[in-house]
Structure formats: C-alpha cells, structure tokens
Scaffold this active site. Structure first.
Site, PDB file in Angstrom:
ATOM      1  N   HIS A 194      -6.629 -26.981  39.764  1.00  0.00           N
ATOM      2  CA  HIS A 194      -7.504 -26.447  40.804  1.00  0.00           C
ATOM      3  C   HIS A 194      -7.240 -27.092  42.151  1.00  0.00           C
ATOM      4  O   HIS A 194      -7.439 -26.477  43.201  1.00  0.00           O
ATOM      5  CB  HIS A 194      -8.973 -26.637  40.402  1.00  0.00           C
ATOM      6  CG  HIS A 194      -9.444 -25.647  39.393  1.00  0.00           C
ATOM      7  ND1 HIS A 194     -10.758 -25.228  39.298  1.00  0.00           N
ATOM      8  CD2 HIS A 194      -8.780 -24.973  38.417  1.00  0.00           C
ATOM      9  CE1 HIS A 194     -10.875 -24.348  38.317  1.00  0.00           C
ATOM     10  NE2 HIS A 194      -9.688 -24.192  37.761  1.00  0.00           N
ATOM     11  N   HIS A 204      -4.546 -24.012  27.860  1.00  0.00           N
ATOM     12  CA  HIS A 204      -5.826 -23.706  27.216  1.00  0.00           C
ATOM     13  C   HIS A 204      -5.833 -24.117  25.743  1.00  0.00           C
ATOM     14  O   HIS A 204      -6.832 -23.920  25.056  1.00  0.00           O
ATOM     15  CB  HIS A 204      -6.140 -22.208  27.328  1.00  0.00           C
ATOM     16  CG  HIS A 204      -6.502 -21.771  28.714  1.00  0.00           C
ATOM     17  ND1 HIS A 204      -6.625 -20.448  29.062  1.00  0.00           N
ATOM     18  CD2 HIS A 204      -6.778 -22.482  29.833  1.00  0.00           C
ATOM     19  CE1 HIS A 204      -6.951 -20.360  30.344  1.00  0.00           C
ATOM     20  NE2 HIS A 204      -7.041 -21.581  30.826  1.00  0.00           N
ATOM     21  N   ARG A 254      -7.244 -29.478  34.313  1.00  0.00           N
ATOM     22  CA  ARG A 254      -7.804 -28.374  35.101  1.00  0.00           C
ATOM     23  C   ARG A 254      -8.076 -28.812  36.540  1.00  0.00           C
ATOM     24  O   ARG A 254      -7.856 -28.045  37.485  1.00  0.00           O
ATOM     25  CB  ARG A 254      -9.100 -27.900  34.428  1.00  0.00           C
ATOM     26  CG  ARG A 254      -9.788 -26.727  35.094  1.00  0.00           C
ATOM     27  CD  ARG A 254     -10.888 -26.173  34.205  1.00  0.00           C
ATOM     28  NE  ARG A 254     -11.691 -25.170  34.882  1.00  0.00           N
ATOM     29  CZ  ARG A 254     -12.972 -25.317  35.177  1.00  0.00           C
ATOM     30  NH1 ARG A 254     -13.610 -26.426  34.844  1.00  0.00           N
ATOM     31  NH2 ARG A 254     -13.636 -24.355  35.780  1.00  0.00           N
ATOM     32  N   ASN A 314     -15.571 -24.610  40.326  1.00  0.00           N
ATOM     33  CA  ASN A 314     -15.369 -26.041  40.109  1.00  0.00           C
ATOM     34  C   ASN A 314     -16.616 -26.795  39.654  1.00  0.00           C
ATOM     35  O   ASN A 314     -16.565 -28.011  39.440  1.00  0.00           O
ATOM     36  CB  ASN A 314     -14.838 -26.693  41.387  1.00  0.00           C
ATOM     37  CG  ASN A 314     -13.413 -26.280  41.702  1.00  0.00           C
ATOM     38  OD1 ASN A 314     -12.638 -25.976  40.790  1.00  0.00           O
ATOM     39  ND2 ASN A 314     -13.064 -26.242  42.974  1.00  0.00           N
TER      40      ASN A 314
END
Length: 325
Positions: free
Chosen positions: A69, A195, A65, A97
C-alpha cells in the site's frame, strides 16, 4: 520431494546467482547502500522482526500489505506511515488502510536503528526490509532489498482511495493500476499470491455473499459451498470478524492460494477476476504446475520496491516514522 520443498531449494540457488550479479537496482537504489554509514542495519531490523513475528506470526501479512500500500501511493516513500494532521487526513486513515496493522513493528525497528546510527536510515527502507523479513519467517522468499530510499513528506488519504487496487476490482481495473506502476500481468498474478498468508475482515468481501447485483444474491463466480461456509462466519453488516484468506494454510507462504482460486474459492472479487483473463490464467497454471512461485514472487517484489522511490537529496530521513521532521 514435495513441490514446495523443491521450489525453496531452487529459489535459494537462484537467489545467490541473482544477488551476486545485482549490485545496483532501478531508481538509484543499491544493495548494501548503508555499508559505510550504517553497517549491519539489515541485521538490526531482522532481529526486531523476528522478535515480533515469532510471537505473533499473523502480523507478517499486514506488514507485506503495508509495504504494498505504501508503494502504490506516491511510490515507496513511507507515506503510509505518516499520521494525519489537523489540516490533512493521511493515507493510513483512508478506508483501504484502516485495517493495516504492525505499525509498532516499524516503530520498534526504526528506534533500534536510530540507536546505532541516528538520522541515516529512512523509514521507507525500514518498511521494505521489515516486509521482506516478515514474509521470510513464514516460509516466503528472501528477496533482495536494495536501499537508499528517502522518506516522503506528503500523505493524502484520498490518493490511497484512488490508487490502491480494490478488493472488488475487475481484471481491467487491476491491470490498469498495476500497469501505471510499471508492473505487468505476471506481477499482478504473482503478487496476488501474497494472499496465501493473512486474514481479511468480512466487509471486504461480504458483497459477494449477500447482495452482489443488488438483488440479495451471491457472486456466481464464488463456489457455492465456500460461500455457505463464509456466511456462517460473516453476517450482513459484519465489519469486525476476520477470516483466513487461504483457508488451512494462512500461516504458510505457499501456492495453495492459486489452488483455491482455480476452485473458485478466492476470497475477493479481485481474486476471481484473475480467472477472467487468459494471460492471467496461464500464469496461475504456471505457478501451480512448476516450482517457480518463490522466485517469481521475489522478482515481482523487487520490481514493486522500486516504484516512485525518492533518492539523493529528495525527501528526508525522518526521525520518527509517523511524523515529518
């Protein structure tokens, strides 16, 4: 032979062919960019990652992740790693975040690399390598990571809020954000498959449970039995409890995420949004019916890893990933 086992065999064979054919990558990156300046850097990073993930496998998903990001805001330039300053709030302190974890692994990998070749390897490259190796340790694909990225010197919290795909995003919103980064609907579906590993805090999806339209109702696109299960764990206003994003399989990189989405058991509204588009649904069916998920995920990660990269003399090679030089 199980589908997941067959897919891993097919992926391994395909990876060898692809790696042999691909010596250059988009954006000025290259496979084995550091062969002459820091040979063995990938091995150094891999050993650090293995040391951490073997003891704390749940950190693999946050590292994936973190890379995601980073790339969606200013490109894959390591800007998500920078600390805030007195004059500017950085990306890592933006609301999307605040739950990122694993920065200590990036710092450890950077320190290990600096010992053998100081001032050569960027934090952006280290983050890309760490994410790949962490996912691979949970059964995910070992995709190509062309290197040569340089580190950015700017990190702005508001940009993270504006540019990251929200967990409650509609399909059109998600499609637009991905398209702005050169990624298509297939990439959107495949990368959502990430996910399959990891956890989420209740407040990222609790709106689907308690107040979806402002009338105290649940999201009708969420399976009612699954919603009832989530309500037991997540009470209104709970921002501390974490739940599995892929129940029963959150430590294994597989296609079970797509099984859950098809059953209306995707945790986020953005997961459910995939079922509102025919093209996205078609890709979900493809990933479930075939054995291409590992290969597809690898290809999409390779595309994502080239977003907005800094190369050549742009940016810098940070000495410490949390600070500019």
């Amino acid at each position: 032979m199980k589908t997941t086992e067959m897919s891993r065999i097919l992926f391994a064979a395909s990876f060898l062919i692809f790696a042999f054919a691909s010596t250059n990558a988009a954006g000025g990156l290259q496979l084995n960019f550091y062969d002459n300046t820091c040979p063995g850097v990938s091995k150094v990073v891999e050993e650090v990652v293995a040391n951490f993930i073997s003891r704390a496998p749940t950190l693999a998903a946050p590292l994936l992740r973190m890379h995601f990001h980073d790339c969606f805001v200013r490109g894959c330039d390591g800007s998500v790693l920078l600390n805030s300053t007195k004059s500017r709030k950085a990306e890592k302190d933006a609301p999307p975040n605040l739950t990122l974890r694993g920065f200590q692994i990036i710092d450890a990998a950077k320190a290990a690399v600096e010992k053998v070749c100081p001032g050569v390897v960027s934090c952006a490259d280290i983050l890309a390598l760490v994410a790949r190796d962490a996912v691979h340790m949970l059964g995910g694909p070992l995709w190509n990571v062309p290197t040569g990225r340089r580190d950015g010197v700017v990190s702005i919290a508001n940009e993270a809020v504006a540019k990251l795909p929200p967990p409650n995003g509609t399909f059109s919103k998600l499609k637009s954000i991905f398209a702005s980064n050169g990624l298509d609907v297939k990439d959107l579906v495949v990368l959502s498959g990430g996910h399959t590993i990891g956890m989420s805090h209740c407040n990222s999806f609790s709106g689907r449970l308690y107040n979806f339209t402002g009338k105290g109702d649940r999201d009708p696109s969420l399976d009612k039995n699954y919603a009832a299960h989530l309500k037991i764990k997540c009470k209104p206003g709970d921002n501390k409890t974490i739940v599995e994003m892929d129940p029963g399989s959150f430590r294994t990189f597989d296609t079970n995420y797509f099984v859950n989405v098809k059953k209306n058991r995707g945790l986020f509204q953005s997961d459910a949004a995939l079922l509102t588009d025919n093209e996205a649904q078609s890709y979900i069916n493809t990933e479930l019916e075939g054995s291409s998920f590992l290969w597809d995920f690898a290809r999409s990660m390779e595309k994502m890893g080239t977003i907005g990269v800094l190369t050549g003399t742009a940016g810098q090679i940070r000495r410490h990933c949390a600070f500019t030089n």
